[in-house]
Design an enzyme around this catalytic site. Sequence first.
Site, PDB file in Angstrom:
ATOM      1  CG  ASP A 328       7.618  -8.110 -10.102  1.00 21.66           C
ATOM      2  OD1 ASP A 328       6.822  -7.550 -10.851  1.00 21.66           O
ATOM      3  OD2 ASP A 328       7.316  -9.006  -9.305  1.00 21.66           O
ATOM      4  CG  ASP A 640       7.068  -9.978  -5.063  1.00 26.55           C
ATOM      5  OD1 ASP A 640       6.034  -9.505  -5.574  1.00 26.55           O
ATOM      6  OD2 ASP A 640       8.011  -9.275  -4.643  1.00 26.55           O
TER       7      ASP A 640
END
Length: 937
Positions: A328, A640
């Site tokens: 990410d 996440d």
Amino acid sequence: MDIAIYKSDERQAFGLVESSTEGISSDEAEQRLERYGANVIEEKRATPLWRKILSNFTHFFAILLWIAGILAFVGGTPELGYACFAVVFINAAFTFWQEYKAEKAIENLKKILPRKARVIRDGRETEIEAEHLVPGDLISLEAGNHISADARLVQVSEMQVDNSALTGESEPQRRRSGALSVENAALADIPNLVFAGTNVTAGGGKAVVYATGMDTEIGKIAGMTQAVKEEPSPLQKEMGRVTKIIAVIATSLGVIFFALGAFVIDMGQTASFIFAVGIIVANVPEGLLPTVTLSLAMGTQRMAHRHALIKKLSSVETLGSTTVICTDKTGTLTANEMTVREVWAGGLLVHVGGTGYEPVGEFDCKAARSESVKESVLRELFRIASFCNNARLLPPDEDRERWSILGDPTEASLLVAARKSGFDYTRELQSMPRRYELPFDSKRKRMTTIHASGGGVRALVKGAPREVMDLCTRIWEPSGIREITEEDRELIAAKNDDYARRALRVLGFAYRDIGSERRHYDIDEIEKDLVFVGLVGMMDPPRPEVEEAIKKCRTAGIKVIMITGDYGVTAESIARRIGLVKGPEVKVITGLDLDRMSDEELGETLREQQVIFARVSPEHKMRVAQVLKSDGEVVAMTGDGINDAPALKAADIGVAMGVSGTDVAKEAADMILTDDNFASIVSAVEEGRAVFDNIKRFVTYILASNIPEIVPFLLFVIARIPLPLTVMQILAVDLGTDLVPALALGTEKPEKGVMEKPPRSSHERLLNMRLLARAYGFLGPIEALACMAGFYFVYWQSNLRIPTGAAARLVMEVKNPVYVMATTACLATIVTTQIGNGFACRTTRESIFKVGFTSNRFYLLGIASELAFIAIFIYVPPFNNLFGLKPLSAETWLFMFAWTPVIFFASEARKSIIRKYESVKAEKPKGAARTRNKKAA
């Protein structure tokens, strides 16, 4: 329906779900509940607990130990049988305790859906259980509410939602209710839809439900998460191969020597069978399984010190095999803290230093004519930026270790910058109290606050630069206010474009003095004839240590691919800042581009050196992981949000964020970063590589002792001497003296240059020919020679000849004292040579003199433990009776310890030859290249 419903207007949206502004009736709700089912996340049938427990007793190595134990009972050595069974039970219990956690990912998805929902039924607003929501229900939403189902907004009042659970991006998203005509947009980007599992951060509205339960976006993610099948890790596959090789070697030798004893030497079938059992047991390294398990467990502890928590033991080594890291952007490569980088106002360009929310940083402005001019510019701009602001900056206290914020991160960054400049906005606000607010609107793209100022009021405006500039007729400068010119507008537009190209988020600031206070302020009347003050460029800065981590990955042959929910321009800008991509050949692929690609096309694209994925969905991340794996890559995937769970499970290593990650992501992952830092992944990969090398070290150490355990049986058959080493004494080595030193070898620090080599090839075997040759062809034979010398030394010291034939059998049956002492010496010599073998195995090519004898203190403890074990086995009842051992003379101990340096220096000589050979081999291409260059010249 989810595609059609956002294109329709509010009236059509009600029609699509057969509802109205009065909601549906209670009777209709019950019928729909029967038809569509409860609004819950369904869980597929999980693996029963008994099957999980059973798997720890039925893998191939456990089966090998079961067979060895049964053969031991048949062969008349029940103590050995019990020991083999104990190894299976202890290892199974330990592994189960380390790895067992009920599958909580789906349970946490269930928790995401709130228990209550406010719904309008029969024209009245009421509160019901969220699981009773059905398509067509009209729900009421306000700030702080968690959203219970996917719904189409039909009424909105300055509403913002946090979609981070679905997109991974924490920036609040503004919502509106009008129809949209966009094509192929990602659902999370569509402003008239809200989704289960997200929450309302500001404003409110009403929405009509169109999807519940498993039909929601969260439900689809749950379905994908449960559909991903868990595959064995590279280490589990390799241990399976090792077990099979050992089983083949042990069984083959057992069969061969059974045939030799029964049909060639005429020992008799019973004696030959017992002998064959001994050969098989000697070849089965009973201590290998618990040693590997304990070594992996210690690897998890070392990784924990480097901010990486490992949930599954086998994942430790998988990290070392990683060839691709899909990461990410927000919070992993960046700090997830919006930070002001530049201020452009009053003709000055001011660079802002510092990172994060701590208000510390320098303001650099070389063009300022004086410090007072710079202060005047910053004061004017930050007065607007901090007053027209609803965020709060929170200093550290008992509950917070560092500065943090409440509210919008963009607004908070303006407060931080104001503090850095020395502008005390809390004190200054007392002289200009707020009287009114015109909230931000997605159509206006502006926010305005009205403040008392002297005898009148002043409107402070912030918003998108173009929208703010279009309303300005004058411009502020330190020398005063003047009319704005076309040249000014072009300059402001150019600066805004420059910031956009650099992926900075830009806000424009202006003000207007109105006159006397009023009870109500109209937008059109207030937001006009503004005085333009300046621009602020801000960004979520890269973590300072990430650039170095990216370099390490490149050196280590690991490819890093950014996969983000953010926009491509921002993603590419961050990628360039951290050195992830360089030069013009960068391919930015959006989720829409991915949808148009076949798996073959995606595979070709992924083989390119520089690729970034932007605005992607959960399905896209999972698909990238699966295509990479099908191409033979070992994939680590970070995430996440809830949306990341399927991709985390699909990857070889799922890496969740410990600070910002959701419970769902953490449960789906194999590893959790306690600091959310990409650099910690690289540290964990380094530890993972060391783990595989360490496993090879202690496998070499353990297998080397197999030869001195086998040779006594061969001499027993061939030379017809008394058996120099009993099966129980073999067990004393495998499960006693060898265990702690082998485990200590599993704690060796990564060798120098471990991150300068490419990832371990999927074709590289743990038990390769080089390892087997070193263990069975070099170290093992030296140990075998030493242990047999110890056996003969006792007879020589006693002035006795070693009996053969029938006399040998009689000596064994009556347990002659000299014979028992000789077997004790044989066993103890294996221990003393294993000390030297352990030092030899600490390195593969490097000299131990360079690494240092005391650099692994745990191995020194291991030496002390094996000496303590052998002393207890020899001198302490009932162990000496159990293993058939007797005390030895001092001369015998000196003779045995004389072999310790022999095996060590022999190994050092071998390593020296290998280093010289490799050095010559490395020089040859250089010499050949020089020759070619001379010829070319």
